[in-house]
Design a protein around this motif. Sequence first.
Motif, PDB file in Angstrom:
ATOM      1  N   TYR A  46     -33.391 -22.951  63.496  1.00 19.23           N
ATOM      2  CA  TYR A  46     -32.629 -22.231  64.514  1.00 19.23           C
ATOM      3  C   TYR A  46     -33.513 -21.933  65.719  1.00 19.23           C
ATOM      4  O   TYR A  46     -34.714 -21.671  65.579  1.00 19.23           O
ATOM      5  N   ASN A  83     -27.803 -26.384  67.108  1.00 15.00           N
ATOM      6  CA  ASN A  83     -28.295 -25.340  66.198  1.00 15.00           C
ATOM      7  C   ASN A  83     -29.028 -24.231  66.942  1.00 15.00           C
ATOM      8  O   ASN A  83     -29.964 -23.626  66.416  1.00 15.00           O
ATOM      9  N   ASN A  85     -28.870 -20.758  69.928  1.00 17.47           N
ATOM     10  CA  ASN A  85     -28.184 -19.543  70.329  1.00 17.47           C
ATOM     11  C   ASN A  85     -28.433 -19.324  71.818  1.00 17.47           C
ATOM     12  O   ASN A  85     -29.528 -19.591  72.311  1.00 17.47           O
ATOM     13  N   GLU A 118     -13.198 -20.164  67.893  1.00 14.97           N
ATOM     14  CA  GLU A 118     -13.408 -20.627  66.510  1.00 14.97           C
ATOM     15  C   GLU A 118     -14.294 -21.863  66.448  1.00 14.97           C
ATOM     16  O   GLU A 118     -14.830 -22.192  65.384  1.00 14.97           O
ATOM     17  N   TYR A 121     -18.005 -19.401  67.059  1.00 15.74           N
ATOM     18  CA  TYR A 121     -18.397 -18.325  66.150  1.00 15.74           C
ATOM     19  C   TYR A 121     -18.435 -18.806  64.706  1.00 15.74           C
ATOM     20  O   TYR A 121     -17.463 -19.384  64.209  1.00 15.74           O
ATOM     21  N   GLY A 122     -19.538 -18.547  64.017  1.00 17.90           N
ATOM     22  CA  GLY A 122     -19.635 -18.855  62.597  1.00 17.90           C
ATOM     23  C   GLY A 122     -19.726 -20.329  62.269  1.00 17.90           C
ATOM     24  O   GLY A 122     -19.600 -20.701  61.100  1.00 17.90           O
ATOM     25  N   THR A 123     -19.922 -21.173  63.263  1.00 19.12           N
ATOM     26  CA  THR A 123     -19.975 -22.615  63.012  1.00 19.12           C
ATOM     27  C   THR A 123     -21.407 -23.056  62.726  1.00 19.12           C
ATOM     28  O   THR A 123     -22.371 -22.323  62.940  1.00 19.12           O
ATOM     29  N   ARG A 124     -21.519 -24.277  62.262  1.00 14.07           N
ATOM     30  CA  ARG A 124     -22.809 -24.912  62.029  1.00 14.07           C
ATOM     31  C   ARG A 124     -22.813 -26.258  62.754  1.00 14.07           C
ATOM     32  O   ARG A 124     -21.752 -26.814  63.049  1.00 14.07           O
ATOM     33  N   THR A 157     -19.318 -29.134  66.532  1.00 12.09           N
ATOM     34  CA  THR A 157     -19.650 -28.046  65.618  1.00 12.09           C
ATOM     35  C   THR A 157     -18.722 -28.181  64.418  1.00 12.09           C
ATOM     36  O   THR A 157     -17.718 -28.911  64.475  1.00 12.09           O
ATOM     37  N   THR A 159     -17.097 -26.148  60.580  1.00 13.79           N
ATOM     38  CA  THR A 159     -16.996 -25.052  59.629  1.00 13.79           C
ATOM     39  C   THR A 159     -15.789 -25.275  58.734  1.00 13.79           C
ATOM     40  O   THR A 159     -14.735 -25.748  59.181  1.00 13.79           O
ATOM     41  N   ASP A 160     -15.945 -24.991  57.435  1.00 14.44           N
ATOM     42  CA  ASP A 160     -14.836 -24.997  56.476  1.00 14.44           C
ATOM     43  C   ASP A 160     -13.985 -26.271  56.527  1.00 14.44           C
ATOM     44  O   ASP A 160     -12.753 -26.215  56.540  1.00 14.44           O
TER      45      ASP A 160
END
Length: 229
Positions: A46, A83, A85, A118, A121-124, A157, A159-160
């Motif tokens: 990161y 990866n 911020n 979405e 936020y909270g993604t990889r 990105t 997620t899920d």
Amino acid sequence: RVAAHYYNHALEHGYEPVLQYKDGIPDDVAVLDVERGKLDHLREHYWQTDTSVSYKSWCYIETDDFRTITSVVHDLVDIVSKNGNLLLNIGPRPDGTIPQEVRDILVGLGRWLEVNGEAIYGTRPWHVYGEGPTEVPETRFAEKEYEPFTSADVRFTTTDGTLYAICLGWPHQELTIRSLRSGESPAVGSVSMLGSREPLAWTQGSDGLRIEVPADRPCDHAYVFAITL
């Protein structure tokens, strides 16, 4: 003593302080900081970009040169896909008020995130950060020199079970995502655009995933396709 005070205060309130560095510290000890710049690759560890809403200064000055909302959104997307911020600085006036130019940038960024949050936020990161012709040089203190992104530049990105393909310009009529070629990537199950209710026609073939773009834009600056794999 001041640093120790804030460190202990953070621990008491359940926060985990983060040590950042620019050079000379192992990757698994601290977080790499790229001041007013970006990376040209997806980084396993990161990292962070710290920059400002303006080019000339970190604080308020009367002759500042402010960034566009689009450039801030594009930086956020590009950094998260690799990866990273984004730490975004603003400079209030001496009386504590926020200049209108700064307010406009923050409100514009917030409006984009209301539609597309979405995908952030909270993604990889995915196994590749993106695709497209525009090169991002790995530099510091040179962000004003970056070439603007185009509708052919896409960042990813995930997620899920959902892959977000973020297009950094409005693609006219059709977008082809070459990283999703049939036989070389998982089969696509569905495709939609965040903020749009219009059903999208799409096909996945040897040249990639072809998507027919909606007639109307759901937002400005960047456009997100949610793809189930």
